[in-house]
Design an enzyme around this catalytic site. Sequence first.
Site, mmCIF file in Angstrom:
data_model
loop_
_atom_site.group_PDB
_atom_site.id
_atom_site.type_symbol
_atom_site.label_atom_id
_atom_site.label_comp_id
_atom_site.label_asym_id
_atom_site.label_seq_id
_atom_site.Cartn_x
_atom_site.Cartn_y
_atom_site.Cartn_z
ATOM 1 N N GLY A 218 36.075 36.574 45.588
ATOM 2 C CA GLY A 218 35.302 36.982 44.206
ATOM 3 C C GLY A 218 36.527 37.174 43.266
ATOM 4 O O GLY A 218 37.657 37.788 43.644
ATOM 5 N N GLN B 115 40.321 40.726 35.733
ATOM 6 C CA GLN B 115 41.441 40.903 36.501
ATOM 7 C C GLN B 115 42.390 39.967 36.200
ATOM 8 O O GLN B 115 43.628 40.013 36.435
ATOM 9 C CB GLN B 115 40.881 40.556 38.225
ATOM 10 N N CYS C 77 40.335 44.241 47.483
ATOM 11 C CA CYS C 77 40.509 43.693 46.090
ATOM 12 C C CYS C 77 41.777 43.035 45.838
ATOM 13 O O CYS C 77 42.803 43.497 46.444
ATOM 14 C CB CYS C 77 40.060 44.651 45.144
ATOM 15 N N LEU C 78 41.709 41.678 45.092
ATOM 16 C CA LEU C 78 43.005 40.987 44.783
ATOM 17 C C LEU C 78 43.700 41.838 43.877
ATOM 18 O O LEU C 78 45.029 41.764 43.905
ATOM 19 C CB LEU C 78 42.579 39.673 44.413
ATOM 20 N N HIS D 236 30.820 44.426 43.128
ATOM 21 C CA HIS D 236 32.245 44.698 43.070
ATOM 22 C C HIS D 236 32.648 44.059 41.897
ATOM 23 O O HIS D 236 33.508 44.639 40.984
ATOM 24 C CB HIS D 236 32.840 44.019 44.372
ATOM 25 N N GLU D 237 32.393 42.823 41.639
ATOM 26 C CA GLU D 237 32.724 41.831 40.417
ATOM 27 C C GLU D 237 32.102 42.446 39.265
ATOM 28 O O GLU D 237 32.892 42.714 38.338
ATOM 29 C CB GLU D 237 32.511 40.535 40.651
ATOM 30 N N HIS E 168 34.131 45.291 38.121
ATOM 31 C CA HIS E 168 35.540 44.913 37.378
ATOM 32 C C HIS E 168 35.464 44.845 35.921
ATOM 33 O O HIS E 168 35.803 45.187 35.147
ATOM 34 C CB HIS E 168 35.942 43.674 37.873
HETATM 35 NI NI NI Z 1 38.264 43.081 43.185
#
Ligand code: NI
Length: 178
Positions: free
Chosen positions: A46, A51, A91-92, A133-134, A137
């Site tokens: 995701g 981000q 998370c990225l 989660h997204e 963000h």
């Molecule tokens: Ni994330």
Amino acid sequence: MALLEILHFPDPRLSRKARPVEVVDDAVRKTAEDMLETMYDAPGIGLAATQVNILQQIAVIDVSEDKNEPRCLINPKIIGRDGEEEMREGCLSVPEVFAHIKRAERVTVEFLDLEGQPGTLEAGGLLAVCIQHEIDHLQGRLFIDYLSPLKRERLKKKVLKAQKAGQATASSDQSIPL
Ligand code: NI
């Protein structure tokens, strides 16, 4: 298509809120395509526009095993939640860090698709976690914001130390970041 640069915690830009997309046009579709390419390349399951320093409410997700079920949610909004579960998340934007986070077990989300058409999705399991989660963000919230301040401070030190040492962000951990 192009790979986008992913911002890393503790970059304060990750705390900014995305604005709703007013018109789903070619520029928005191009952004979504680039985000998907960036997500697959990372690899992650995701990615939210905040981000990659784009303040528009766009999220891309693919939780399928074969990475062939890309989803793009524009202006996603959770209109229903049910149950509770705890899953280990990464998370990225927060490399090397994983933590158990409590979230709704099932969610119903409204969104626009890449044609600008409204849709509704009912999701459970990993997809439900990923959607929550997204959307967080897009509101400027990271999964580690759910942890205690003490724990978060400890993680911040760990991340900064790893960045200083120039460690690769690729993790040996088997979990895939969201
Ligand atoms: Ni994330």
